[in-house]
Design a protein around this motif. Structure first.
Motif, short mmCIF file in Angstrom:
data_model
loop_
_atom_site.label_atom_id
_atom_site.label_comp_id
_atom_site.label_asym_id
_atom_site.label_seq_id
_atom_site.Cartn_x
_atom_site.Cartn_y
_atom_site.Cartn_z
N LYS A 12 0.89 -1.20 0.05
CA LYS A 12 0.09 0.04 0.08
C LYS A 12 0.93 1.34 -0.10
N GLU A 13 2.12 1.22 0.32
CA GLU A 13 3.11 2.33 0.37
C GLU A 13 3.95 2.34 -0.83
N SER A 14 3.65 1.67 -1.88
CA SER A 14 4.32 1.54 -3.16
C SER A 14 4.01 3.02 -3.87
N HIS A 15 4.73 3.12 -4.93
CA HIS A 15 4.68 4.44 -5.56
C HIS A 15 3.32 4.54 -6.22
N TYR A 16 2.64 5.67 -6.41
CA TYR A 16 1.22 5.56 -6.98
C TYR A 16 1.15 5.16 -8.55
N GLU B 38 -3.66 -7.08 -5.77
CA GLU B 38 -3.84 -7.22 -4.29
C GLU B 38 -2.90 -6.14 -3.79
N THR B 39 -3.21 -5.34 -2.82
CA THR B 39 -2.76 -4.43 -2.07
C THR B 39 -2.19 -4.97 -0.89
N ILE B 40 -1.10 -5.13 -0.44
CA ILE B 40 -0.42 -5.84 0.49
C ILE B 40 -0.13 -4.68 1.66
N ALA B 41 -0.72 -5.10 2.89
CA ALA B 41 -0.34 -4.24 4.00
C ALA B 41 1.09 -3.86 4.27
N SER B 42 1.22 -2.80 5.03
CA SER B 42 2.58 -2.25 5.21
C SER B 42 2.87 -2.47 6.65
N LEU B 43 4.29 -2.54 7.42
CA LEU B 43 4.52 -2.48 8.58
C LEU B 43 4.76 -1.14 8.88
N ALA B 44 4.98 -0.72 10.29
CA ALA B 44 5.03 0.60 10.56
C ALA B 44 5.97 1.35 9.94
N THR C 126 9.52 -2.57 -3.61
CA THR C 126 9.97 -1.20 -3.55
C THR C 126 11.17 -1.06 -2.62
N ILE C 127 12.25 -0.56 -3.44
CA ILE C 127 13.38 -0.14 -2.58
C ILE C 127 13.65 1.19 -2.58
N GLY C 128 12.85 1.60 -1.59
CA GLY C 128 12.88 3.12 -0.91
C GLY C 128 11.43 3.65 -1.19
N THR C 129 10.49 3.42 -0.34
CA THR C 129 9.33 3.76 -0.46
C THR C 129 9.17 5.29 -0.60
N THR C 130 8.03 5.80 -1.09
CA THR C 130 7.78 7.03 -1.42
C THR C 130 8.20 8.04 -0.39
N PHE C 131 7.35 7.68 0.77
CA PHE C 131 7.38 8.64 1.97
C PHE C 131 8.24 8.26 3.04
N LYS C 132 8.33 7.02 3.32
CA LYS C 132 8.85 6.73 4.69
C LYS C 132 10.23 6.06 4.17
N GLY C 133 10.66 6.19 2.99
CA GLY C 133 11.96 5.46 2.36
C GLY C 133 12.26 4.04 2.93
N ALA C 134 11.18 3.15 3.04
CA ALA C 134 11.60 1.83 3.61
C ALA C 134 11.88 0.75 2.27
N MET C 135 12.54 -0.33 2.61
CA MET C 135 12.95 -0.91 1.80
C MET C 135 12.11 -2.41 1.98
N ALA D 232 13.33 0.48 -7.65
CA ALA D 232 14.12 1.06 -6.79
C ALA D 232 14.58 2.61 -7.31
N ALA D 233 13.45 3.34 -7.53
CA ALA D 233 13.66 4.73 -8.07
C ALA D 233 14.75 5.58 -7.54
N ILE D 234 15.01 5.71 -6.02
CA ILE D 234 15.88 6.38 -5.29
C ILE D 234 16.86 5.43 -4.89
N PHE D 235 16.61 4.33 -4.12
CA PHE D 235 17.51 3.64 -3.55
C PHE D 235 18.52 2.60 -4.21
N GLY D 236 17.93 2.33 -5.63
CA GLY D 236 18.71 1.48 -6.31
C GLY D 236 20.12 1.76 -6.53
N PHE D 237 20.33 3.06 -6.48
CA PHE D 237 21.78 3.67 -6.61
C PHE D 237 22.75 3.50 -5.38
N VAL D 238 21.88 3.49 -4.15
CA VAL D 238 22.68 3.57 -2.95
C VAL D 238 22.78 2.29 -2.54
#
Length: 416
Positions: free
Chosen positions: A159-163, A177-183, A209-218, A244-250
């Protein structure tokens, strides 16, 4: 007019922050006005130049407060490429196929793709990819490959994937299927497991998602793979795309996190080039396994090449800009464990060496981090070094010192 433009820009920003619609009169100074007999060509160019100059001042002011959006605005070094703007460069079609359109930069594009293939652990003869117009296009292409491989597959994404993932599901008319996310923002693999078990009769197309849009989670790629295996999905029953829009390089440079690599059962990876790398126009990179691309390959006679990408005509400047920044950012360096001495390539400028009082040996120089050395001092040194490297080397590959410091410590375009 300059003052009025500044007022208008400020009004526009204020209303945009408040979510208000923009009345047409706030755009009056930006209207396209046809030439008339009362204004000579010189006056017209002068008026346009003033408008652009004032807008540039506005951008400089706004970028000094740019904290909440994922884009790197250290772009001054790209001015070295400004002369290329006199050409209309179009990389139409497959980057690995020539075409009759002679004004393209596919050699630069393949150089960039080879670099990312090495970064993500896939051999040159096993990968395919292209420079996209941004992260969303990379996601579009990756999920399309998954759907073509597994036409009856269900898309699973946090659910915290990129729109763009939810937009893609609608565009491709895929069950999602939208999967729940942890805190902390990463995918909840317990919820993924439950939904996979409910749909065991259908293949799974998973977006990681390697670096979620808002929380930066992997999302935990290894745990997702284990969950798929636990639920009885064999390798030919699932496809994994990594956004891996942002973190794929990190991530590849961090020792404390699991590797993002094609040595694991992933199908594709996409990154954004305008975010961490700071390319001044939106762009990205998509890498996948070469054996998958035949499903999307169509020969187009009148452009004398093969159509394998989402877009037809593609920005030919983006690959050159990405190629350039990857070359100037890769500095060979070595820091031994528990050491305060950083070894790097010797600057080819005696004045620079004297100014920063560097010690040199052969092709190497070093910096010693003593108590008087502040973060600010190091920032000034690095900024000066990166700026001067543009002058010393231009668009050529800087000297590689892997022989002196070890290949594992070299991040030039050959050894990264």
């Amino acid at each position: 007019m300059a003052a009025q433009l500044s007022v208008n820009c400020n009004k526009f920003n204020k209303k945009a922050r408040n979510g208000e619609d923009q009345p047409s009169d706030h755009y009056d100074d930006f209207a396209v006005v046809e030439a008339n007999d009362e204004e000579c060509a010189v006056e017209r160019v002068d008026r346009l130049t003033k408008t652009v100059t004032q807008f540039q001042k506005h951008l400089r002011e706004r970028v000094s407060y740019y904290l909440g959006y994922p884009a790197n605005h250290n772009c001054e070094h790209y001015l070295a490429l400004s002369t290329l703007l006199q050409f209309n460069i179009n990389n139409v079609g497959d980057p690995f196929k020539e075409s009759d359109h002679g004004l393209h930069s596919k050699k630069f594009e393949v150089g960039v793709l080879d670099w990312f293939a090495r970064l993500w652990g896939i051999d040159k003869d096993e990968y395919w990819g292209y420079v996209t117009n941004g992260g969303t296009e990379g996601n579009l292409h990756g999920i399309l490959l998954g759907r073509e491989l597994l036409p009856n597959g269900i898309l699973y994404t946090s659910k915290e994937s990129h729109y763009s993932l939810f937009k893609i599901a609608r565009m491709y008319r895929m069950d999602c299927e939208t999967i729940a996310s942890l805190a902390n923002g990463e995918m909840d693999c317990d919820d993924l497991r439950d939904k996979l078990l409910i749909n065991q009769d259908r293949p799974a197309i998973i977006n990681i998602t390697i670096g979620t849009t808002f929380k930066g989670a992997m999302d935990d790629l290894d745990l997702v793979v284990k969950t798929l295996k636990y639920c009885g999905f064999s390798d030919n029953q699932f496809y994994i795309h990594c956004d891996a829009a942002i973190f794929g390089f990190v991530v590849p440079f961090l020792k404390q996190v699991p590797k993002l690599t094609f040595k694991k059962p992933i199908g594709s990876v996409s990154i954004s080039g305008h975010k961490f790398l700071g390319c001044p126009m939106p762009c990205g990179v998509l890498i996948t396994r070469k054996r998958y691309i035949d499903m999307l390959s169509t020969s187009i006679e009148y452009i004398a090449t093969v159509d394998t990408t989402i877009s037809g005509s593609r920005n030919g400047h983006s690959p050159i800009f990405l190629w350039y920044v990857l070359n100037i950012k890769g500095i060979s360096s070595m820091l031994n464990e528990m050491s305060i001495t950083v070894v790097f390539e010797r600057p080819p400028d005696r004045e620079f060496i004297h100014q920063w009082q560097l010690q040199c040996l052969g092709n190497m120089a070093h910096v010693v981090i003593m108590p008087h050395v502040t973060v600010e001092m190091l920032d000034r040194f690095l900024c000066d070094l990166v700026r001067k490297r543009n002058i010393w080397h231009g668009i050529r590959q800087p000297r590689c010192v892997a022989e002196d410091i070890g290949i594992c410590n070299c991040v030039c375009s050959v050894h990264a």
